[in-house]
Write a protein that holds these residues in place. Structure first.
Motif, mmCIF file in Angstrom:
data_model
loop_
_atom_site.group_PDB
_atom_site.id
_atom_site.type_symbol
_atom_site.label_atom_id
_atom_site.label_comp_id
_atom_site.label_asym_id
_atom_site.label_seq_id
_atom_site.Cartn_x
_atom_site.Cartn_y
_atom_site.Cartn_z
ATOM 1 N N SER A 60 -1.032 -5.784 -11.761
ATOM 2 C CA SER A 60 -0.720 -4.363 -11.723
ATOM 3 C C SER A 60 0.801 -4.141 -11.695
ATOM 4 C CB SER A 60 -1.370 -3.734 -10.489
ATOM 5 O OG SER A 60 -1.436 -2.335 -10.595
ATOM 6 N N PRO A 61 1.285 -3.071 -12.307
ATOM 7 C CA PRO A 61 2.741 -2.915 -12.439
ATOM 8 C C PRO A 61 3.472 -2.458 -11.187
ATOM 9 C CG PRO A 61 1.605 -1.101 -13.533
ATOM 10 C CD PRO A 61 0.550 -2.094 -13.139
ATOM 11 N N GLU A 62 2.807 -1.758 -10.262
ATOM 12 C CA GLU A 62 3.531 -1.196 -9.124
ATOM 13 C C GLU A 62 4.035 -2.305 -8.191
ATOM 14 O OE1 GLU A 62 -0.220 -2.381 -7.733
ATOM 15 O OE2 GLU A 62 0.137 -0.905 -9.333
ATOM 16 N N SER A 63 5.015 -1.963 -7.377
ATOM 17 C CA SER A 63 5.583 -2.921 -6.437
ATOM 18 C C SER A 63 4.548 -3.311 -5.384
ATOM 19 C CB SER A 63 6.819 -2.328 -5.751
ATOM 20 O OG SER A 63 7.828 -2.045 -6.705
ATOM 21 N N GLN A 64 4.519 -4.598 -5.055
ATOM 22 C CA GLN A 64 3.538 -5.137 -4.124
ATOM 23 C C GLN A 64 4.199 -6.142 -3.185
ATOM 24 O OE1 GLN A 64 0.327 -4.581 -3.544
ATOM 25 N NE2 GLN A 64 -0.233 -3.245 -5.268
ATOM 26 N N PRO A 65 3.752 -6.200 -1.907
ATOM 27 C CA PRO A 65 4.275 -7.236 -1.004
ATOM 28 C C PRO A 65 4.078 -8.649 -1.541
ATOM 29 C CG PRO A 65 3.093 -5.560 0.235
ATOM 30 C CD PRO A 65 2.842 -5.269 -1.219
ATOM 31 N N GLY A 66 2.964 -8.875 -2.251
ATOM 32 C CA GLY A 66 2.701 -10.209 -2.787
ATOM 33 C C GLY A 66 3.691 -10.657 -3.830
ATOM 34 N N ALA A 67 4.375 -9.725 -4.461
ATOM 35 C CA ALA A 67 5.410 -10.082 -5.433
ATOM 36 C C ALA A 67 6.762 -10.295 -4.769
ATOM 37 C CB ALA A 67 5.520 -8.995 -6.500
ATOM 38 N N ALA A 68 6.962 -9.668 -3.601
ATOM 39 C CA ALA A 68 8.268 -9.742 -2.946
ATOM 40 C C ALA A 68 8.653 -11.175 -2.609
ATOM 41 C CB ALA A 68 8.259 -8.888 -1.677
ATOM 42 N N LEU A 69 7.685 -11.969 -2.133
ATOM 43 C CA LEU A 69 8.025 -13.338 -1.750
ATOM 44 C C LEU A 69 8.499 -14.148 -2.952
ATOM 45 C CD1 LEU A 69 5.695 -15.821 -2.329
ATOM 46 C CD2 LEU A 69 4.344 -14.126 -1.088
ATOM 47 N N GLY A 94 10.985 -2.425 3.873
ATOM 48 C CA GLY A 94 11.051 -1.562 5.046
ATOM 49 C C GLY A 94 10.273 -0.276 4.851
ATOM 50 N N SER A 95 10.246 0.226 3.622
ATOM 51 C CA SER A 95 9.564 1.495 3.346
ATOM 52 C C SER A 95 8.040 1.362 3.368
ATOM 53 C CB SER A 95 10.009 2.043 1.979
ATOM 54 O OG SER A 95 9.421 1.320 0.901
ATOM 55 N N VAL A 96 7.512 0.149 3.190
ATOM 56 C CA VAL A 96 6.052 -0.030 3.180
ATOM 57 C C VAL A 96 5.562 -0.794 4.405
ATOM 58 C CG1 VAL A 96 5.938 0.072 0.662
ATOM 59 C CG2 VAL A 96 6.153 -2.163 1.784
ATOM 60 N N THR A 97 6.468 -1.154 5.300
ATOM 61 C CA THR A 97 6.079 -1.834 6.532
ATOM 62 C C THR A 97 5.331 -0.872 7.441
ATOM 63 O OG1 THR A 97 7.881 -3.438 6.440
ATOM 64 C CG2 THR A 97 6.996 -2.947 8.612
ATOM 65 N N LEU A 98 4.289 -1.361 8.069
ATOM 66 C CA LEU A 98 3.451 -0.535 8.943
ATOM 67 C C LEU A 98 4.092 -0.401 10.335
ATOM 68 C CD1 LEU A 98 0.030 -1.986 7.781
ATOM 69 C CD2 LEU A 98 1.026 0.239 7.185
ATOM 70 N N PRO A 99 3.627 0.526 11.144
ATOM 71 C CA PRO A 99 4.289 0.785 12.435
ATOM 72 C C PRO A 99 4.428 -0.425 13.348
ATOM 73 C CG PRO A 99 2.825 2.596 11.890
ATOM 74 C CD PRO A 99 2.584 1.530 10.858
ATOM 75 N N ASP A 100 3.510 -1.402 13.234
ATOM 76 C CA ASP A 100 3.616 -2.581 14.106
ATOM 77 C C ASP A 100 4.610 -3.611 13.592
ATOM 78 O OD1 ASP A 100 2.233 -3.627 11.960
ATOM 79 O OD2 ASP A 100 0.478 -4.282 13.102
ATOM 80 N N GLY A 101 5.218 -3.351 12.437
ATOM 81 C CA GLY A 101 6.215 -4.260 11.896
ATOM 82 C C GLY A 101 5.710 -5.193 10.831
ATOM 83 N N GLY A 102 4.398 -5.161 10.541
ATOM 84 C CA GLY A 102 3.830 -6.047 9.536
ATOM 85 C C GLY A 102 3.673 -5.370 8.191
ATOM 86 N N LEU A 103 3.501 -6.193 7.170
ATOM 87 C CA LEU A 103 3.230 -5.702 5.821
ATOM 88 C C LEU A 103 1.730 -5.700 5.561
ATOM 89 C CD1 LEU A 103 5.869 -7.784 3.830
ATOM 90 C CD2 LEU A 103 5.934 -5.305 4.172
ATOM 91 N N PRO A 104 1.247 -4.726 4.805
ATOM 92 C CA PRO A 104 -0.146 -4.821 4.356
ATOM 93 C C PRO A 104 -0.284 -5.956 3.350
ATOM 94 C CG PRO A 104 0.957 -2.992 3.276
ATOM 95 C CD PRO A 104 1.934 -3.540 4.293
ATOM 96 N N PHE A 105 -1.476 -6.519 3.258
ATOM 97 C CA PHE A 105 -1.699 -7.606 2.309
ATOM 98 C C PHE A 105 -1.431 -7.145 0.889
ATOM 99 C CE2 PHE A 105 -4.368 -10.416 -0.314
ATOM 100 C CZ PHE A 105 -3.893 -11.648 0.107
ATOM 101 N N SER A 106 -1.892 -5.941 0.557
ATOM 102 C CA SER A 106 -1.587 -5.349 -0.741
ATOM 103 C C SER A 106 -1.662 -3.841 -0.636
ATOM 104 C CB SER A 106 -2.538 -5.863 -1.832
ATOM 105 O OG SER A 106 -3.876 -5.504 -1.549
ATOM 106 N N LEU A 107 -1.035 -3.186 -1.601
ATOM 107 C CA LEU A 107 -1.058 -1.738 -1.696
ATOM 108 C C LEU A 107 -2.049 -1.328 -2.791
ATOM 109 C CD1 LEU A 107 2.799 -1.225 -1.473
ATOM 110 C CD2 LEU A 107 1.120 -0.854 0.347
ATOM 111 N N ILE A 131 0.815 -12.413 4.563
ATOM 112 C CA ILE A 131 1.814 -11.953 3.601
ATOM 113 C C ILE A 131 3.141 -11.648 4.292
ATOM 114 C CG2 ILE A 131 1.394 -9.457 3.606
ATOM 115 C CD1 ILE A 131 1.735 -11.741 0.510
ATOM 116 N N THR A 132 3.091 -11.170 5.544
ATOM 117 C CA THR A 132 4.336 -10.875 6.255
ATOM 118 C C THR A 132 5.084 -12.162 6.576
ATOM 119 O OG1 THR A 132 3.212 -8.976 7.272
ATOM 120 C CG2 THR A 132 5.352 -9.607 8.172
ATOM 121 N N ALA A 133 4.368 -13.186 7.005
ATOM 122 C CA ALA A 133 5.011 -14.438 7.410
ATOM 123 C C ALA A 133 5.721 -15.107 6.236
ATOM 124 C CB ALA A 133 3.983 -15.380 8.022
ATOM 125 N N ILE A 134 5.054 -15.209 5.081
ATOM 126 C CA ILE A 134 5.687 -15.914 3.970
ATOM 127 C C ILE A 134 6.808 -15.084 3.365
ATOM 128 C CG2 ILE A 134 4.067 -15.116 2.208
ATOM 129 C CD1 ILE A 134 5.701 -18.622 2.559
#
Length: 295
Positions: A60-69, A94-107, A131-134
């Motif tokens: 998918s073309p949109e930005s994803q946490p899985g592509a960031a790593l 930072g804009s897609v990080t959840l309130p607890d500081g973690g990233l969702p697995f995917s958007l 996904i947050t750890a890596i």
């Protein structure tokens, strides 16, 4: 075990993305950082994140946490040079990080075709240690040579989430979550007092031979010692006996195919992804073998 270096460039020409060909050229001293970054730019979105299949099983073309790593891996490759895109990526994370500081697995996906079901079914409202750890581990390795990334608030925020979540684990995590958490702890080992104890505790879930089966994966899919500890001289290597690492290096070198490339043992999702994974796996094999003096 000898690696056939002369066959690799030809294999990549026929099987790999331009990005991985440029990264290989740079790794072997024949390319430059500008060319690598130009190839990466094709996967970048105006919001500062990355998509478009940079993660080969997420088309998918949109930005994803899985592509960031994977983008951070490129920024690590070009050291000691830096790129402003790395800080922009931290802004996006930072804009897609959840309130607890973690990233969702995917958007949510704008295009589900040719994408693996685990990416398509990701929960955008729940933080994922995997996904947050890596992603944080990759960011910290970039921060080692990029002061702007080191000063950005996102890595510190993600680090707190990862440390707290790892500390709260009360059972053996899934193989990939285990591997990525271990690599995160190794990346922050020198700056986070909790990392040493947590790394030792997670190491108890790794068998002596270093082979961790992937539950729910393809038949025979497993993570190996070099998936946890690819580089020499790092604290994570203390989780493995030297002969275990030596044997895994021999295994990795011996898995080169006659065509010059390496393969992966996980599920093939799309024709494009299957092809691109072979190119990416070949680049990674060369990186690891070279770092360990096998090339």
């Amino acid at each position: 075990m000898n690696v056939n270096l002369t066959a690799i460039a030809g294999f990549l020409a026929g099987h790999a993305r331009v990005l991985d060909r440029r990264r290989y050229d740079h790794l072997m001293g024949n390319g430059d950082a500008a060319s690598v970054l130009a190839a990466l730019e094709a996967y970048r979105n105006p919001d500062g994140g990355y998509g478009w299949g940079l993660e080969p099983d997420l088309r998918s073309p949109e930005s994803q946490p899985g592509a960031a790593l994977h983008a951070f891996e490129v920024f690590e490759d070009i050291a000691p040079e830096t790129a402003p895109q790395a800080v922009a990526l931290c802004d996006w994370l930072g804009s897609v990080t959840l309130p607890d500081g973690g990233l969702p697995f995917s958007l949510p996906l704008t295009l589900a075709d040719a994408t693996a079901p685990w990416w398509e079914g990701g929960d955008a409202d729940t933080s994922s240690l995997q996904i947050t750890a890596i992603s944080a581990a990759s960011a910290h390795r970039v921060a080692a040579h990029d002061p702007a990334v080191a000063a950005h608030p996102w890595p510190a925020r993600a680090t707190r989430y990862c440390l707290d979540t790892i500390q709260a684990l009360d059972a053996a995590p899934h193989a990939y979550e285990l591997a990525f958490a271990v690599r995160f702890l190794d990346a922050v080992y020198d700056r986070e007092p909790r990392a040493a104890g947590l790394l030792k505790r997670l190491g108890e879930h790794i068998p002596a031979d270093g082979r961790v089966p992937v539950e729910g994966g393809a038949e025979g899919e497993a993570l190996r010692p070099l998936d946890f500890a690819p580089h020499p001289g790092r604290p994570v290597r203390d989780l493995f006996e030297p002969d275990v690492i030596a044997a895994d290096l021999v295994r990795l070198a011996g898995e080169q195919h006659d065509d010059g490339g390496w393969s992966v043992d996980y599920a093939r999702i799309s024709p494009a992804g299957a092809l691109e994974w072979r190119g990416a796996a070949t680049l990674r094999a060369v990186e690891v073998l070279r770092a360990n003096g096998m090339i």
